[in-house]
Write a protein that holds these residues in place. Structure first.
Motif, PDB file in Angstrom:
ATOM      1  N   UNK A   1       0.545  -1.293  -0.541  1.00  0.00           N
ATOM      2  CA  UNK A   1       0.109  -0.141  -0.353  1.00  0.00           C
ATOM      3  C   UNK A   1       0.887   1.029  -0.373  1.00  0.00           C
ATOM      4  N   UNK A   2       1.285   2.239  -1.130  1.00  0.00           N
ATOM      5  CA  UNK A   2       1.210   3.269  -0.812  1.00  0.00           C
ATOM      6  C   UNK A   2       0.915   4.377   0.110  1.00  0.00           C
ATOM      7  N   UNK A   3       1.661   5.340   0.971  1.00  0.00           N
ATOM      8  CA  UNK A   3       0.708   6.077   1.119  1.00  0.00           C
ATOM      9  C   UNK A   3       1.311   7.570   0.672  1.00  0.00           C
ATOM     10  N   UNK A   4       0.649   8.538   0.524  1.00  0.00           N
ATOM     11  CA  UNK A   4       0.787   9.816   0.528  1.00  0.00           C
ATOM     12  C   UNK A   4       1.680  10.863   1.799  1.00  0.00           C
ATOM     13  N   UNK A   5       1.872  11.696   1.653  1.00  0.00           N
ATOM     14  CA  UNK A   5       2.695  12.511   2.090  1.00  0.00           C
ATOM     15  C   UNK A   5       1.977  12.636   3.592  1.00  0.00           C
ATOM     16  N   UNK A   6       0.791  13.360   3.365  1.00  0.00           N
ATOM     17  CA  UNK A   6       0.021  13.877   4.253  1.00  0.00           C
ATOM     18  C   UNK A   6      -0.366  12.828   5.779  1.00  0.00           C
ATOM     19  N   UNK A   7      -0.360  11.403   5.079  1.00  0.00           N
ATOM     20  CA  UNK A   7      -0.582   9.929   5.666  1.00  0.00           C
ATOM     21  C   UNK A   7       0.686   9.669   6.385  1.00  0.00           C
ATOM     22  N   UNK A   8       1.373   9.852   6.010  1.00  0.00           N
ATOM     23  CA  UNK A   8       2.819   9.042   6.677  1.00  0.00           C
ATOM     24  C   UNK A   8       2.831  10.329   7.698  1.00  0.00           C
ATOM     25  N   UNK A   9       2.430  12.324   8.026  1.00  0.00           N
ATOM     26  CA  UNK A   9       2.709  12.471   8.353  1.00  0.00           C
ATOM     27  C   UNK A   9       1.738  12.697   9.575  1.00  0.00           C
ATOM     28  N   UNK A  10       0.230  12.429   9.595  1.00  0.00           N
ATOM     29  CA  UNK A  10      -0.044  11.993  10.736  1.00  0.00           C
ATOM     30  C   UNK A  10      -0.297  10.618  11.134  1.00  0.00           C
ATOM     31  N   UNK A  11      -0.195   9.647  10.359  1.00  0.00           N
ATOM     32  CA  UNK A  11       1.140   8.488  11.303  1.00  0.00           C
ATOM     33  C   UNK A  11       1.796   9.025  12.403  1.00  0.00           C
ATOM     34  N   UNK A  12       2.952  10.172  11.919  1.00  0.00           N
ATOM     35  CA  UNK A  12       4.141   9.796  12.154  1.00  0.00           C
ATOM     36  C   UNK A  12       3.217  10.697  13.887  1.00  0.00           C
ATOM     37  N   UNK A  13       2.444  11.943  13.652  1.00  0.00           N
ATOM     38  CA  UNK A  13       2.204  12.637  15.110  1.00  0.00           C
ATOM     39  C   UNK A  13       1.025  11.383  15.456  1.00  0.00           C
ATOM     40  N   UNK A  14       1.014  10.239  14.716  1.00  0.00           N
ATOM     41  CA  UNK A  14      -0.350   9.586  15.789  1.00  0.00           C
ATOM     42  C   UNK A  14       0.946   8.529  16.789  1.00  0.00           C
ATOM     43  N   UNK A  15       1.882   8.423  17.001  1.00  0.00           N
ATOM     44  CA  UNK A  15       3.032   7.290  17.382  1.00  0.00           C
ATOM     45  C   UNK A  15       3.261   8.541  18.463  1.00  0.00           C
ATOM     46  N   UNK A  16       3.743  10.130  17.922  1.00  0.00           N
ATOM     47  CA  UNK A  16       3.692  10.589  18.672  1.00  0.00           C
ATOM     48  C   UNK A  16       3.185  11.010  20.058  1.00  0.00           C
ATOM     49  N   UNK A  17       1.610  10.577  19.597  1.00  0.00           N
ATOM     50  CA  UNK A  17       0.473  10.912  20.059  1.00  0.00           C
ATOM     51  C   UNK A  17       0.436   9.583  21.233  1.00  0.00           C
ATOM     52  N   UNK A  18       0.815   8.407  21.266  1.00  0.00           N
ATOM     53  CA  UNK A  18       0.584   7.756  21.765  1.00  0.00           C
ATOM     54  C   UNK A  18       1.439   7.228  22.907  1.00  0.00           C
ATOM     55  N   UNK A  19       3.038   8.488  21.948  1.00  0.00           N
ATOM     56  CA  UNK A  19       3.823   8.400  23.229  1.00  0.00           C
ATOM     57  C   UNK A  19       3.781   9.150  24.679  1.00  0.00           C
ATOM     58  N   UNK A  20       2.993  10.663  23.594  1.00  0.00           N
ATOM     59  CA  UNK A  20       2.864  11.792  24.814  1.00  0.00           C
ATOM     60  C   UNK A  20       1.686  11.030  25.934  1.00  0.00           C
ATOM     61  N   UNK A  21       0.635   9.906  25.518  1.00  0.00           N
ATOM     62  CA  UNK A  21       0.186   9.134  26.451  1.00  0.00           C
ATOM     63  C   UNK A  21       0.658   8.542  27.205  1.00  0.00           C
ATOM     64  N   UNK A  22       1.526   7.860  26.986  1.00  0.00           N
ATOM     65  CA  UNK A  22       2.310   6.486  27.667  1.00  0.00           C
ATOM     66  C   UNK A  22       3.170   7.768  29.623  1.00  0.00           C
ATOM     67  N   UNK A  23       3.521   8.853  28.520  1.00  0.00           N
ATOM     68  CA  UNK A  23       4.421   9.799  29.382  1.00  0.00           C
ATOM     69  C   UNK A  23       3.122  10.623  30.037  1.00  0.00           C
ATOM     70  N   UNK A  24       2.372  11.205  29.717  1.00  0.00           N
ATOM     71  CA  UNK A  24       0.930  11.337  31.029  1.00  0.00           C
ATOM     72  C   UNK A  24       0.740  10.140  31.847  1.00  0.00           C
ATOM     73  N   UNK A  25       0.616   9.139  31.622  1.00  0.00           N
ATOM     74  CA  UNK A  25       0.005   7.882  32.425  1.00  0.00           C
ATOM     75  C   UNK A  25       0.993   7.762  33.378  1.00  0.00           C
ATOM     76  N   UNK A  26       2.174   7.776  32.752  1.00  0.00           N
ATOM     77  CA  UNK A  26       3.390   7.539  33.745  1.00  0.00           C
ATOM     78  C   UNK A  26       3.773   9.269  34.778  1.00  0.00           C
ATOM     79  N   UNK A  27       3.603  10.007  34.177  1.00  0.00           N
ATOM     80  CA  UNK A  27       3.607  10.757  35.381  1.00  0.00           C
ATOM     81  C   UNK A  27       2.889  11.099  36.203  1.00  0.00           C
ATOM     82  N   UNK A  28       1.038  10.735  35.906  1.00  0.00           N
ATOM     83  CA  UNK A  28       0.317  11.000  36.620  1.00  0.00           C
ATOM     84  C   UNK A  28       0.753   9.890  37.860  1.00  0.00           C
TER      85      UNK A  28
END
Length: 77
Positions: A1-28
């Motif tokens: 499956x070929x992803x467009x540039x916008x999809x690659x950017x969205x997927x990268x931000x999704x990974x960053x959001x998951x990492x931020x969620x884990x960081x906030x949970x650990x901090x809490x």
């Protein structure tokens, strides 16, 4: 499956959001003090927010857009 540039950017931000969620949970959970602390509540609300954003961006980043963008969708009978 070929992803467009916008999809690659969205997927990268999704990974960053998951990492931020884990960081906030650990901090809490690592914060000292009472369970009813408003700062702890803010971190837990951030977990819900980042997981929600991550799910939406993950779906956008992994969607098959071939027929939708080109206008000739072979699956749409």
């Amino acid at each position: 499956m070929k992803r467009h540039l916008g999809q690659k950017i969205a997927f990268a931000f999704a990974i960053l959001c998951y990492i931020a969620a884990v960081g906030c949970a650990v901090t809490a959970f690592m914060l000292p003090g009472d369970i009813n602390d408003p700062i702890r509540g803010a971190f837990m609300a951030s977990v819900v927010f980042f997981v929600g954003c991550g799910i939406v961006l993950h779906v956008i980043g992994t969607a098959r857009l071939k027929g939708i963008i080109s206008g000739n969708n072979p699956d749409a009978g």
